[in-house]
Every structure is written in structure tokens, then in C-alpha cells.
Motif scaffolding. Structure first.
Motif, mmCIF file in Angstrom:
data_model
loop_
_atom_site.group_PDB
_atom_site.id
_atom_site.type_symbol
_atom_site.label_atom_id
_atom_site.label_comp_id
_atom_site.label_asym_id
_atom_site.label_seq_id
_atom_site.Cartn_x
_atom_site.Cartn_y
_atom_site.Cartn_z
ATOM 1 N N ARG A 153 -5.381 3.150 10.029
ATOM 2 C CA ARG A 153 -6.318 2.068 10.333
ATOM 3 C C ARG A 153 -5.569 0.734 10.265
ATOM 4 N N ASN A 154 -6.095 -0.259 10.996
ATOM 5 C CA ASN A 154 -5.419 -1.567 11.038
ATOM 6 C C ASN A 154 -5.237 -2.167 9.650
ATOM 7 N N VAL A 155 -6.266 -2.018 8.821
ATOM 8 C CA VAL A 155 -6.198 -2.624 7.495
ATOM 9 C C VAL A 155 -5.083 -1.973 6.663
ATOM 10 N N GLU A 156 -4.887 -0.672 6.865
ATOM 11 C CA GLU A 156 -3.808 0.020 6.146
ATOM 12 C C GLU A 156 -2.445 -0.491 6.626
ATOM 13 N N LEU A 157 -2.332 -0.665 7.943
ATOM 14 C CA LEU A 157 -1.049 -1.129 8.491
ATOM 15 C C LEU A 157 -0.751 -2.554 8.039
ATOM 16 N N ASP A 158 -1.799 -3.377 7.956
ATOM 17 C CA ASP A 158 -1.601 -4.745 7.454
ATOM 18 C C ASP A 158 -1.105 -4.713 6.013
ATOM 19 N N ASP A 159 -1.685 -3.828 5.214
ATOM 20 C CA ASP A 159 -1.291 -3.728 3.795
ATOM 21 C C ASP A 159 0.143 -3.214 3.665
ATOM 22 N N ILE A 160 0.458 -2.172 4.442
ATOM 23 C CA ILE A 160 1.809 -1.591 4.343
ATOM 24 C C ILE A 160 2.867 -2.623 4.738
ATOM 25 N N THR A 161 2.650 -3.273 5.865
ATOM 26 C CA THR A 161 3.666 -4.224 6.332
ATOM 27 C C THR A 161 3.772 -5.430 5.389
ATOM 28 N N ALA A 162 2.625 -5.851 4.841
ATOM 29 C CA ALA A 162 2.678 -6.969 3.877
ATOM 30 C C ALA A 162 3.511 -6.542 2.666
ATOM 31 N N GLY A 163 3.346 -5.284 2.264
ATOM 32 C CA GLY A 163 4.120 -4.751 1.141
ATOM 33 C C GLY A 163 5.609 -4.721 1.456
ATOM 34 N N ARG A 164 5.939 -4.353 2.664
ATOM 35 C CA ARG A 164 7.361 -4.303 3.064
ATOM 36 C C ARG A 164 7.986 -5.695 3.076
ATOM 37 N N LEU A 165 7.199 -6.655 3.530
ATOM 38 C CA LEU A 165 7.726 -8.030 3.560
ATOM 39 C C LEU A 165 7.935 -8.548 2.139
ATOM 40 N N ALA A 166 6.989 -8.204 1.257
ATOM 41 C CA ALA A 166 7.117 -8.619 -0.148
ATOM 42 C C ALA A 166 8.343 -7.943 -0.772
ATOM 43 N N GLU A 167 8.554 -6.687 -0.398
ATOM 44 C CA GLU A 167 9.711 -5.943 -0.907
ATOM 45 C C GLU A 167 11.011 -6.621 -0.450
ATOM 46 N N TYR A 168 11.026 -7.024 0.800
ATOM 47 C CA TYR A 168 12.206 -7.711 1.347
ATOM 48 C C TYR A 168 12.467 -9.007 0.572
ATOM 49 N N GLU A 169 11.384 -9.727 0.305
ATOM 50 C CA GLU A 169 11.546 -10.994 -0.427
ATOM 51 C C GLU A 169 12.086 -10.740 -1.831
ATOM 52 N N ARG A 170 11.559 -9.690 -2.471
ATOM 53 C CA ARG A 170 12.020 -9.354 -3.831
ATOM 54 C C ARG A 170 13.486 -8.945 -3.809
ATOM 55 N N MET A 171 13.848 -8.115 -2.839
ATOM 56 C CA MET A 171 15.210 -7.581 -2.788
ATOM 57 C C MET A 171 16.257 -8.643 -2.474
ATOM 58 N N THR A 172 15.883 -9.580 -1.615
ATOM 59 C CA THR A 172 16.890 -10.542 -1.148
ATOM 60 C C THR A 172 16.736 -11.918 -1.774
ATOM 61 N N GLY A 173 15.562 -12.160 -2.360
ATOM 62 C CA GLY A 173 15.309 -13.497 -2.904
ATOM 63 C C GLY A 173 15.093 -14.517 -1.796
ATOM 64 N N ARG A 174 14.893 -14.027 -0.566
ATOM 65 C CA ARG A 174 14.661 -14.950 0.559
ATOM 66 C C ARG A 174 13.191 -14.901 0.963
ATOM 67 N N LYS A 175 12.595 -16.064 1.108
ATOM 68 C CA LYS A 175 11.187 -16.139 1.494
ATOM 69 C C LYS A 175 11.082 -15.893 2.999
ATOM 70 N N VAL A 176 10.142 -15.058 3.372
ATOM 71 C CA VAL A 176 9.967 -14.767 4.800
ATOM 72 C C VAL A 176 9.132 -15.857 5.466
ATOM 73 N N ALA A 177 9.669 -16.376 6.552
ATOM 74 C CA ALA A 177 8.950 -17.356 7.369
ATOM 75 C C ALA A 177 9.137 -16.924 8.818
ATOM 76 N N PRO A 178 8.244 -17.370 9.703
ATOM 77 C CA PRO A 178 8.435 -16.961 11.086
ATOM 78 C C PRO A 178 9.714 -17.561 11.687
ATOM 79 N N PRO A 179 10.443 -16.848 12.526
ATOM 80 C CA PRO A 179 10.204 -15.469 12.944
ATOM 81 C C PRO A 179 10.635 -14.473 11.852
ATOM 82 N N VAL A 180 9.834 -13.450 11.667
ATOM 83 C CA VAL A 180 10.129 -12.436 10.645
ATOM 84 C C VAL A 180 11.493 -11.790 10.935
ATOM 85 N N PRO A 181 12.380 -11.742 9.921
ATOM 86 C CA PRO A 181 13.732 -11.192 10.162
ATOM 87 C C PRO A 181 13.708 -9.663 10.228
ATOM 88 N N VAL A 182 13.250 -9.139 11.340
ATOM 89 C CA VAL A 182 12.989 -7.697 11.433
ATOM 90 C C VAL A 182 14.270 -6.851 11.302
#
Lengths: 241, 121
Positions: free
Chosen positions: A5-34
Motif C-alpha cells: 500500500r502507498n502508506v507502507e511504501l511512504d513509511d519504508i522509504t522514509a525509514g531508508r532516508l532516515a537510515e542514510y542520514e544516521r549512517m552518513t551524518g548527512r541531512k537529506v535535501a532535494p534532490p535525494v541522493p539515490v
């Protein structure tokens, strides 16, 4: 197969972005560094290779689960240069395959006609599969290639899978937490406003419109008018007048 | 299958690039090489580049160029000159190749030499 469901995908991707921020110490801003996210969070590799499709068909990118590698088709370099959003969406789509379907799947070590399914590539395409790859990786003869190719053509992203990974890609590249404030700030009233937003997020205009429609922010009418509201609200208004 | 040196070099390059928060495209642009080539180097699909490019990569990634060059299975040019102008080093290398000297023995020799040098200073 699970329907995401869309809400699940929004949650998962938000979690991945938070994980990226935690791992790298870099804040995500657009454009997302995919690309960096794919490497950091999933330890996926990125490789630009020519990927041959079936004549008349083409492939933008693929995922080799066993090699943990996202292949971006170098043959589309000119198109990707012209439309960087397409290339980024291709990478995000393959990341979606990995995150939603492959990383916990036993298929990585399974078998397909003898050769390992691990090399079965998930393809984001305009209808093709990478024949050269298939042959180079695990087919000994043209007959093998043909057989595997036929199998893969049937196996190519099922609509539910394609839909899930495309929605995943959309949510990853345009997370709600970044897109909604940017959309409000942009005070969109016209197409140039949307194009500006698209440039900020480095996505295609189609991807942006689809995402904003999904988030119930706007609806593009048949006459290409931007309606700030949902499709249902637009229909309701049409009935009023 | 890519040779081990290529894989090791590619892996190390990727690690260093990631640590700097650079994408393949960012790094390729800084070093003025093609990003598709860089992606192939990283994934072992292409051999390590020429010494000059490795030095440039090391400069951008703020790492030791000699380490990267050796990891690429190459002998840095300046060291190559030392090797060819010395009469001792080729003998040592030949001895290593023939299994006459082990790495451990050479390490011991090096330590002894360094100790003696320290004593003389």
C-alpha cells in the motif's frame, strides 16, 4: 505476492532516508541522493554497462541480486543526460526491487534451467530483457539464451511488482516530508512552477505530477489544467458548474 | 572473473569515494574521467587506470597515492626507477619469486636494517 500500500511504501522509504542520514551524518535535501543511498543503505553497486535488449525492445536498467549490482544501460546515456530524472528513477526502481522483493528472497540462490536464478535480472524497461547479459552470465549456447530469454520475458515485472517498485521509487525520490513543504512553498499555480519543483527534485515532470496526484495535492485535467485538489474534488466541482 | 587486484582496487576506490560522500559522477568529474569507466573500475569490469589517473584519484580522495598504485598491482614509476638502477633489489625480487626468501624473512631484514640505521644515527 504481497501488495504494497502507498502508506507502507511512504513509511519504508522514509525509514531508508532516515537510515542514510544516521549512517552518513548527512541531512537529506532535494534532490535525494539515490545513488549514494543505494550504496550506503543497501550496499548495492552501481555500474554503467551497455545492456542489449531484444530487437525492437529496450532496457533502462536491471538488478543482479547475486552481484548486488544495479546496472544502468549505458546505451541510453544521451537520453539520461537529457532527462536525468529518468536515470534517477531507473536507479530508484531497481533499489525498490532490492528492498521490497529481493534482499530477503531465497531466489538469490535458486536455480533456473540449471543456471542460478541469482542472475535473473529485474528490468526496468520499455519492454525488454538484456539478452547479452543473459548469455554472458550463464548461457552456453544461443538455444540456452533463447530459452532463458523466453522465460524472462514472461517473468518480467508483473504489474503488481512494477507498480510497487515504481511507487517505491516515487516515494524515495520525492519523500512526503520534503515534497509537501516544497510544494506549499512553491505556491504552484502554473506549469513553470511545477517545472521548477521538478528541477529541484531532479525527477521527470510526469513522475512529479503522478506523485503530487497520489498525495492528493493536485490533479491535471484532460485539458492539461492544474487543479489544486483531488480528482474527486475536481469532478465534484465540474458537476456543480 | 576479474583478477583479484582489479577487485581489490575497485573495492578500495569505492570505499574511499563513499567516505567522501561522492557519487561516481562527482568523482569522475573531479578527476576528468568518464563516469561509466569509473563504474567499471569499481565493479572489476575494467582494469585499474594509469598511474597518473590513480594519483589524481588519490589527490581528490585525500589518500596515499602509493598505496592505491600498489593495490592496483602496479609499481609506482619512481620506485620502478630505483628497482632498475639497483643491483640488490632485482636479486631480492628474484629470490622472492623462486621462494628463496619469504615475506617474513624480508620483514625481519628490514627491521634489522632500520634498527642498525637508528643505532648509527
Amino acid at each position: 505476492m504481497k501488495f504494497w500500500r502507498n502508506v507502507e511504501l511512504d513509511d519504508i522509504t522514509a525509514g531508508r532516508l532516515a537510515e542514510y542520514e544516521r549512517m552518513t551524518g548527512r541531512k537529506v535535501a532535494p534532490p535525494v541522493p539515490v545513488e549514494l543511498l543505494a550504496e550506503e543503505v543497501f550496499d548495492l553497486r552501481l555500474c554503467y554497462e551497455p545492456v542489449d535488449g531484444v530487437p525492437g525492445l529496450s532496457v533502462f536498467g536491471c538488478l543482479s541480486p547475486a552481484r548486488r549490482t544495479v546496472y544502468v544501460n549505458e546505451d541510453f546515456r544521451a537520453l539520461f543526460n537529457e532527462k536525468p530524472g529518468l536515470e534517477r528513477f531507473t536507479v530508484a526502481h531497481e533499489v525498490g526491487h532490492w528492498d521490497l522483493f529481493e534482499q530477503h528472497s531465497d531466489q538469490k540462490t535458486g536455480l533456473l534451467f540449471g543456471p542460478p536464478v541469482s542472475e535473473v535480472l529485474n528490468c526496468r524497461s520499455r519492454g525488454g530483457v538484456p539478452a547479452k547479459f543473459i548469455k554472458g552470465l550463464w548461457c552456453e549456447s544461443d538455444n540456452d539464451t533463447f530459452e532463458v530469454l523466453s522465460y524472462l520475458q514472461q517473468r518480467r515485472d508483473a504489474p503488481t511488482v512494477a507498480s510497487a517498485v515504481d511507487r517505491y521509487a516515487s516515494a524515495l525520490l520525492m519523500p512526503k516530508s520534503l515534497l509537501l513543504p516544497a510544494f506549499r512553498e512553491a505556491n504552484v499555480t502554473s506549469w513553470p512552477d511545477l517545472y521548477e519543483l521538478r528541477a529541484r527534485f531532479k525527477v521527470s515532470i510526469t513522475a512529479l505530477v503522478v506523485r503530487l496526484e497520489r498525495l492528493k495535492q493536485l490533479f491535471v485535467t484532460e485539458g492539461k489544467q492544474i487543479f489544486l485538489g483531488t480528482r474527486e474534488e475536481y469532478a465534484g466541482q465540474q458537476r456543480l458548474f | 572473473m576479474a583478477p583479484e587486484a582489479e577487485v581489490l582496487f575497485g573495492d578500495r576506490l569505492r570505499e574511499l569515494r563513499k567516505a567522501r560522500g561522492l557519487t561516481q559522477k562527482d568523482l569522475a568529474e573531479k578527476v576528468e574521467i568518464d563516469f561509466t569507466y569509473l563504474s567499471k573500475i569499481e565493479t572489476g569490469g575494467a582494469p585499474p587506470p594509469a598511474e597518473k589517473t590513480i594519483r589524481e584519484l588519490a589527490r581528490v580522495l585525500k589518500t596515499d597515492a602509493e598505496d592505491l598504485i600498489l593495490l592496483a598491482g602496479k609499481v609506482p614509476k619512481d620506485l620502478g626507477k630505483v628497482v632498475t638502477s639497483s643491483s640488490v633489489i632485482p636479486t631480492i625480487l628474484r629470490g622472492m619469486k623462486d621462494g628463496e626468501f619469504t615475506e617474513e624473512e624480508l620483514q625481519q631484514c628490514l627491521r634489522d636494517l632500520q634498527e642498525r640505521k637508528k643505532g648509527a644515527d
